[in-house]
Design a protein around this motif. Sequence first.
Motif, PDB file in Angstrom:
ATOM      1  N   VAL A  20       0.874  -1.170   0.000  1.00 50.50           N
ATOM      2  CA  VAL A  20       0.000   0.000   0.000  1.00 50.50           C
ATOM      3  C   VAL A  20       0.912   1.220   0.000  1.00 50.50           C
ATOM      4  O   VAL A  20       1.819   1.329   0.840  1.00 50.50           O
ATOM      5  CB  VAL A  20      -0.921   0.015   1.232  1.00 50.50           C
ATOM      6  N   ALA A  21       0.724   2.116  -0.945  1.00 44.34           N
ATOM      7  CA  ALA A  21       1.583   3.297  -1.061  1.00 44.34           C
ATOM      8  C   ALA A  21       1.074   4.390  -0.121  1.00 44.34           C
ATOM      9  O   ALA A  21      -0.091   4.768  -0.181  1.00 44.34           O
ATOM     10  CB  ALA A  21       1.601   3.804  -2.500  1.00 44.34           C
ATOM     11  N   ALA A  22       1.954   4.888   0.740  1.00 41.27           N
ATOM     12  CA  ALA A  22       1.585   5.927   1.702  1.00 41.27           C
ATOM     13  C   ALA A  22       2.160   7.266   1.250  1.00 41.27           C
ATOM     14  O   ALA A  22       3.387   7.420   1.151  1.00 41.27           O
ATOM     15  CB  ALA A  22       2.095   5.576   3.093  1.00 41.27           C
ATOM     16  N   LEU A  23       1.266   8.200   0.963  1.00 44.18           N
ATOM     17  CA  LEU A  23       1.672   9.520   0.482  1.00 44.18           C
ATOM     18  C   LEU A  23       0.629  10.539   0.918  1.00 44.18           C
ATOM     19  O   LEU A  23      -0.582  10.279   0.794  1.00 44.18           O
ATOM     20  CB  LEU A  23       1.790   9.515  -1.048  1.00 44.18           C
ATOM     21  N   PRO A  24       1.029  11.704   1.434  1.00 49.82           N
ATOM     22  CA  PRO A  24       0.043  12.717   1.817  1.00 49.82           C
ATOM     23  C   PRO A  24      -0.856  13.103   0.650  1.00 49.82           C
ATOM     24  O   PRO A  24      -0.405  13.197  -0.498  1.00 49.82           O
ATOM     25  CB  PRO A  24       0.914  13.904   2.266  1.00 49.82           C
ATOM     26  N   GLN A  25      -2.114  13.337   0.955  1.00 49.95           N
ATOM     27  CA  GLN A  25      -3.097  13.580  -0.098  1.00 49.95           C
ATOM     28  C   GLN A  25      -2.755  14.796  -0.949  1.00 49.95           C
ATOM     29  O   GLN A  25      -2.988  14.786  -2.164  1.00 49.95           O
ATOM     30  CB  GLN A  25      -4.491  13.746   0.513  1.00 49.95           C
ATOM     31  N   HIS A  26      -2.228  15.842  -0.344  1.00 48.51           N
ATOM     32  CA  HIS A  26      -1.954  17.048  -1.151  1.00 48.51           C
ATOM     33  C   HIS A  26      -0.918  16.762  -2.237  1.00 48.51           C
ATOM     34  O   HIS A  26      -0.981  17.327  -3.332  1.00 48.51           O
ATOM     35  CB  HIS A  26      -1.517  18.219  -0.268  1.00 48.51           C
ATOM     36  N   ARG A  27       0.031  15.860  -1.942  1.00 50.24           N
ATOM     37  CA  ARG A  27       1.018  15.502  -2.973  1.00 50.24           C
ATOM     38  C   ARG A  27       0.380  14.627  -4.045  1.00 50.24           C
ATOM     39  O   ARG A  27       0.651  14.795  -5.246  1.00 50.24           O
ATOM     40  CB  ARG A  27       2.205  14.783  -2.319  1.00 50.24           C
ATOM     41  N   THR A  28      -0.474  13.721  -3.631  1.00 53.92           N
ATOM     42  CA  THR A  28      -1.202  12.891  -4.598  1.00 53.92           C
ATOM     43  C   THR A  28      -2.025  13.771  -5.532  1.00 53.92           C
ATOM     44  O   THR A  28      -2.032  13.571  -6.757  1.00 53.92           O
ATOM     45  CB  THR A  28      -2.123  11.904  -3.862  1.00 53.92           C
ATOM     46  N   GLU A  29      -2.727  14.736  -4.971  1.00 53.60           N
ATOM     47  CA  GLU A  29      -3.557  15.623  -5.795  1.00 53.60           C
ATOM     48  C   GLU A  29      -2.709  16.410  -6.783  1.00 53.60           C
ATOM     49  O   GLU A  29      -3.113  16.618  -7.932  1.00 53.60           O
ATOM     50  CB  GLU A  29      -4.363  16.564  -4.901  1.00 53.60           C
ATOM     51  N   GLN A  30      -1.525  16.856  -6.346  1.00 54.87           N
ATOM     52  CA  GLN A  30      -0.668  17.608  -7.265  1.00 54.87           C
ATOM     53  C   GLN A  30      -0.235  16.740  -8.434  1.00 54.87           C
ATOM     54  O   GLN A  30      -0.231  17.187  -9.595  1.00 54.87           O
ATOM     55  CB  GLN A  30       0.558  18.135  -6.520  1.00 54.87           C
ATOM     56  N   LEU A  31       0.127  15.495  -8.168  1.00 50.91           N
ATOM     57  CA  LEU A  31       0.498  14.582  -9.244  1.00 50.91           C
ATOM     58  C   LEU A  31      -0.648  14.387 -10.231  1.00 50.91           C
ATOM     59  O   LEU A  31      -0.442  14.365 -11.451  1.00 50.91           O
ATOM     60  CB  LEU A  31       0.919  13.235  -8.653  1.00 50.91           C
ATOM     61  N   LEU A  32      -1.858  14.260  -9.706  1.00 50.17           N
ATOM     62  CA  LEU A  32      -3.012  14.061 -10.584  1.00 50.17           C
ATOM     63  C   LEU A  32      -3.302  15.318 -11.401  1.00 50.17           C
ATOM     64  O   LEU A  32      -3.641  15.228 -12.590  1.00 50.17           O
ATOM     65  CB  LEU A  32      -4.232  13.663  -9.762  1.00 50.17           C
ATOM     66  N   ARG A  33      -3.181  16.480 -10.782  1.00 49.14           N
ATOM     67  CA  ARG A  33      -3.403  17.718 -11.544  1.00 49.14           C
ATOM     68  C   ARG A  33      -2.369  17.862 -12.656  1.00 49.14           C
ATOM     69  O   ARG A  33      -2.694  18.312 -13.761  1.00 49.14           O
ATOM     70  CB  ARG A  33      -3.364  18.932 -10.609  1.00 49.14           C
ATOM     71  N   ASP A  34      -1.137  17.481 -12.365  1.00 47.69           N
ATOM     72  CA  ASP A  34      -0.092  17.555 -13.392  1.00 47.69           C
ATOM     73  C   ASP A  34      -0.433  16.639 -14.570  1.00 47.69           C
ATOM     74  O   ASP A  34      -0.241  17.017 -15.744  1.00 47.69           O
ATOM     75  CB  ASP A  34       1.257  17.147 -12.806  1.00 47.69           C
ATOM     76  N   ARG A  35      -0.928  15.440 -14.293  1.00 48.44           N
ATOM     77  CA  ARG A  35      -1.281  14.516 -15.367  1.00 48.44           C
ATOM     78  C   ARG A  35      -2.461  15.044 -16.167  1.00 48.44           C
ATOM     79  O   ARG A  35      -2.482  14.951 -17.399  1.00 48.44           O
ATOM     80  CB  ARG A  35      -1.608  13.128 -14.797  1.00 48.44           C
ATOM     81  N   LEU A  36      -3.458  15.598 -15.474  1.00 49.24           N
ATOM     82  CA  LEU A  36      -4.603  16.149 -16.198  1.00 49.24           C
ATOM     83  C   LEU A  36      -4.171  17.307 -17.096  1.00 49.24           C
ATOM     84  O   LEU A  36      -4.616  17.409 -18.252  1.00 49.24           O
ATOM     85  CB  LEU A  36      -5.677  16.618 -15.215  1.00 49.24           C
ATOM     86  N   GLU A  37      -3.299  18.149 -16.600  1.00 47.35           N
ATOM     87  CA  GLU A  37      -2.845  19.290 -17.403  1.00 47.35           C
ATOM     88  C   GLU A  37      -2.107  18.821 -18.647  1.00 47.35           C
ATOM     89  O   GLU A  37      -2.220  19.433 -19.718  1.00 47.35           O
ATOM     90  CB  GLU A  37      -1.956  20.196 -16.555  1.00 47.35           C
ATOM     91  N   SER A  38      -1.368  17.726 -18.535  1.00 44.43           N
ATOM     92  CA  SER A  38      -0.655  17.225 -19.709  1.00 44.43           C
ATOM     93  C   SER A  38      -1.604  16.581 -20.709  1.00 44.43           C
ATOM     94  O   SER A  38      -1.364  16.628 -21.921  1.00 44.43           O
ATOM     95  CB  SER A  38       0.418  16.222 -19.285  1.00 44.43           C
ATOM     96  N   LEU A  39      -2.696  15.995 -20.217  1.00 42.26           N
ATOM     97  CA  LEU A  39      -3.659  15.331 -21.100  1.00 42.26           C
ATOM     98  C   LEU A  39      -4.695  16.297 -21.668  1.00 42.26           C
ATOM     99  O   LEU A  39      -5.139  16.140 -22.810  1.00 42.26           O
ATOM    100  CB  LEU A  39      -4.382  14.220 -20.327  1.00 42.26           C
ATOM    101  N   ALA A  40      -5.094  17.279 -20.873  1.00 40.81           N
ATOM    102  CA  ALA A  40      -6.136  18.225 -21.298  1.00 40.81           C
ATOM    103  C   ALA A  40      -5.795  19.601 -20.735  1.00 40.81           C
ATOM    104  O   ALA A  40      -6.359  20.025 -19.723  1.00 40.81           O
ATOM    105  CB  ALA A  40      -7.508  17.767 -20.812  1.00 40.81           C
TER     106      ALA A  40
END
Length: 394
Positions: free
Chosen positions: A98-118
Motif C-alpha cells: 500500500v503506497a503511503a503519500l500525503p493527499q496534497h502531494r497525490t492531488e498535485q500529481l493528478l493535476r499535473d497529469r490532467l494538465e498534460s492530457l487536457a
Amino acid sequence: MITHDVVVVGGGPVGVLAAALLAARGLDVAVWERRAEAPSLSRAIGVHPPSLDVLDRVGAAEPLVADAVPVRRGVARSGGRTLGTVDFDRAHPRWPFVAALPQHRTEQLLRDRLESLAPGSLRRGLSLDGLEQEPDRVLLRGTAADGPVEAAARFVLAADGARSPVRGALGIDAPLHRYPDRYVMCDVADDTGLGADAVVHLERRGVVESFPLPGGVRRFVVLLDAHAADTGTAAEAGAAPAAELVAGLVADRTGLDIDPGTATMTSAFGVQRRLARRTVAGRVVLIGDAAHEISPIGGQGMNLGWLDADAVASVLARALRSAGGRRLDPTLFRAYEEARRRSVARSARQAEINMALGRPVGPVVGAARQVGLSAALHLPTRRLLASLYSMRFV
C-alpha cells in the motif's frame, strides 16, 4: 455555448482523476472547482493496489510510487506484545504494498497529469449555481471571479464531496448515520524505529494506529475514550487538538515516545456513513463522497472514489459513441450502478468491523480479542486479511 463531452463538478482527487481518465480516452472534458487555491492539508494517505492500476492508466502510478513509502507489512500489537502481521507481498503482482503519500502531494500529481492530457481543463474558483437536464445535454450555470459562466455537457460527473450540491439539486436522498467514535491524528517526526511498517495497537482504552510517510514522518491516529474526549479536543467540531494531547495518548497506550514539537499537522474528526439512494440521475452521475461516505478507518474512501471514476469512464465512453452522446439509453448505467453499490456496501461493512475492533473493551473481552486476532494472524486467514486490507476484492 461550448458543449463538452463531460463536465466534472469538483476538482479534488476523485474529480481530477476522473477527468484524466476521460481525457486519456480522447474525450473533451472540463472540471469546475469551487476552491480558488489547491488544498495543502494531508488527509487520506493510503493508495491501494487496485487504485494504482487505475492511476497507471493515466501515467500517474509510477510517479506516485516513487514519492511514496511502500507499506509492505501491517503489524498488530496489544498489551506490549505483537499479535501477528499481515504481509502484502501477494496482494498484487505489480504493487505488493500500500503506497503511503500525503493527499496534497497525490492531488498535485493528478493535476499535473490532467494538465498534460487536457491543458486548461481544470478551472479553479468556479462555483456551480445550478444545472438543468435537457434531452440531449446538461446546461450548467456557475459563478467565477470574473462573473457568470455557462456551459453544456453531454454528461456531468458530480465529484463535489459528501455535502454534494449537485446531489442536493437533483433531490437525491442520502441518509446520514453518525457513529459515536471520535479520533485525533497527528503527523510527527518518526523516531519509533518502526520503519515502513504500519502498526495497529489494539489497546483496552482504544486503538492507536500509525503509518509511515515520506520524509521521516509518521502519522498517528488515536481513538478517544471517554476520559480523553472530556479534555477539550473538540473532536465533534473538527477543531485541531494539541499535539501534546495526541503524544500523551500515544505514550499512555503504547509506550511510544513521540515529540509533539515536530508536529506538522493535527486534526480531530468524527465518523459517519452517508450512502446516496441512487447515483445516476439521467445524464448526471455521482461519484466519490458525493455518492458514498464511509468511515475513514481503513483508508478506503478516496480509493473507492477512484474506482468509481474508472468504472464510469468506460460507460461514458460507450455512451458518447452513440450519436455523439445525444441519445441516452437509460439502461446503460444500470450494471455500473449496481456493481458500485455492492462494492461500497462491502467496504462500509469492513470499515465498521475495523472501528469495532478498535473500541475500548474490558479485560475479559480484551484478552479474548488478543487470542482471536493472534490466531487469525498466524493461520492461513492472514492471507485473506491481507487481501481485504489492500482492497483486492473491492
